[in-house]
Design a protein around this motif. Structure first.
Motif, short mmCIF file in Angstrom:
data_model
loop_
_atom_site.label_atom_id
_atom_site.label_comp_id
_atom_site.label_asym_id
_atom_site.label_seq_id
_atom_site.Cartn_x
_atom_site.Cartn_y
_atom_site.Cartn_z
N THR A 1 0.86 -1.18 0.00
CA THR A 1 0.00 0.00 0.00
C THR A 1 0.90 1.24 0.00
OG1 THR A 1 -0.18 0.05 2.41
CG2 THR A 1 -1.90 -1.13 1.21
N THR B 1 0.62 5.56 0.21
CA THR B 1 -0.18 6.77 0.41
C THR B 1 0.75 7.97 0.51
OG1 THR B 1 -0.21 6.45 2.81
CG2 THR B 1 -2.09 5.61 1.59
N ASP C 1 0.08 13.40 -3.97
CA ASP C 1 0.19 12.99 -5.37
C ASP C 1 1.30 13.75 -6.07
OD1 ASP C 1 -0.51 11.63 -7.73
OD2 ASP C 1 -1.74 13.33 -8.39
N THR D 1 -4.44 -1.04 -8.05
CA THR D 1 -5.51 -0.06 -8.07
C THR D 1 -4.97 1.21 -7.45
OG1 THR D 1 -7.80 0.42 -7.46
CG2 THR D 1 -6.52 -0.84 -5.88
N GLN D 2 -5.35 2.34 -8.01
CA GLN D 2 -4.90 3.62 -7.46
C GLN D 2 -5.97 4.67 -7.65
OE1 GLN D 2 -3.71 6.68 -9.15
NE2 GLN D 2 -4.64 5.96 -11.03
N LYS D 3 -5.91 5.66 -6.79
CA LYS D 3 -6.90 6.75 -6.83
C LYS D 3 -6.24 7.99 -6.24
CE LYS D 3 -11.31 8.01 -7.20
NZ LYS D 3 -11.98 8.11 -8.46
N VAL D 4 -6.67 9.13 -6.71
CA VAL D 4 -6.23 10.40 -6.14
C VAL D 4 -7.46 11.07 -5.53
CG1 VAL D 4 -5.20 12.65 -6.60
CG2 VAL D 4 -4.37 10.62 -7.83
N PHE D 5 -7.37 11.36 -4.24
CA PHE D 5 -8.46 12.01 -3.51
C PHE D 5 -7.98 13.38 -3.08
CE2 PHE D 5 -9.00 7.46 -2.62
CZ PHE D 5 -10.34 7.28 -2.93
N PHE E 1 -2.61 10.67 -2.94
CA PHE E 1 -2.45 9.47 -3.76
C PHE E 1 -2.59 8.24 -2.87
CE2 PHE E 1 0.16 6.06 -5.47
CZ PHE E 1 -0.22 6.02 -6.80
N VAL E 2 -3.39 7.26 -3.34
CA VAL E 2 -3.58 6.01 -2.61
C VAL E 2 -3.47 4.87 -3.63
CG1 VAL E 2 -5.14 4.63 -1.19
CG2 VAL E 2 -5.14 7.13 -0.98
N MET E 3 -2.62 3.89 -3.34
CA MET E 3 -2.44 2.76 -4.26
C MET E 3 -2.31 1.47 -3.46
SD MET E 3 0.47 2.08 -7.18
CE MET E 3 1.88 2.08 -6.08
N THR E 4 -2.89 0.41 -4.01
CA THR E 4 -2.73 -0.93 -3.48
C THR E 4 -2.27 -1.83 -4.61
OG1 THR E 4 -4.53 -0.56 -1.91
CG2 THR E 4 -3.86 -2.83 -2.26
#
Length: 89
Positions: free
Chosen positions: A6, A8, A11, A34-38, A42-45
């Protein structure tokens, strides 16, 4: 065997490339990502296969921790046995 990574942090350009490069260097195969920007976070697993690592798993964990410190990220690398044990209580 597999492991879960993981990531975090703020970004910035190249996070996936840098983490992937460490996986490549150690011969860890990325099975899923999987990744997302909130709002700039940045958050990725990642799920990686570690059967054919070129280095000891503990050394791989250290490399990921060093990358996290260098890039101002929080990177956790957990062997699937530990991950499964935590979720099967």
């Amino acid at each position: 065997m597999n492991a879960v990574i993981t990531v975090t942090g703020k970004d910035t350009v190249g996070i996936i490339a840098k983490v992937s490069a460490e996986c490549f260097a150690a011969n860890a195969n990325i099975l899923d990502i999987t990744q997302k920007v909130f709002g700039g976070m940045f958050v990725m697993t990642m799920l990686i296969q570690i059967d054919d690592l070129k280095i000891r798993f503990a050394d791989f964990v250290d490399k990921m921790n060093e990358l996290g410190q260098k890039e101002n990220l929080v990177i956790h690398t957990m062997h699937e046995d530990i991950f499964n044990a935590m979720h099967n209580i």
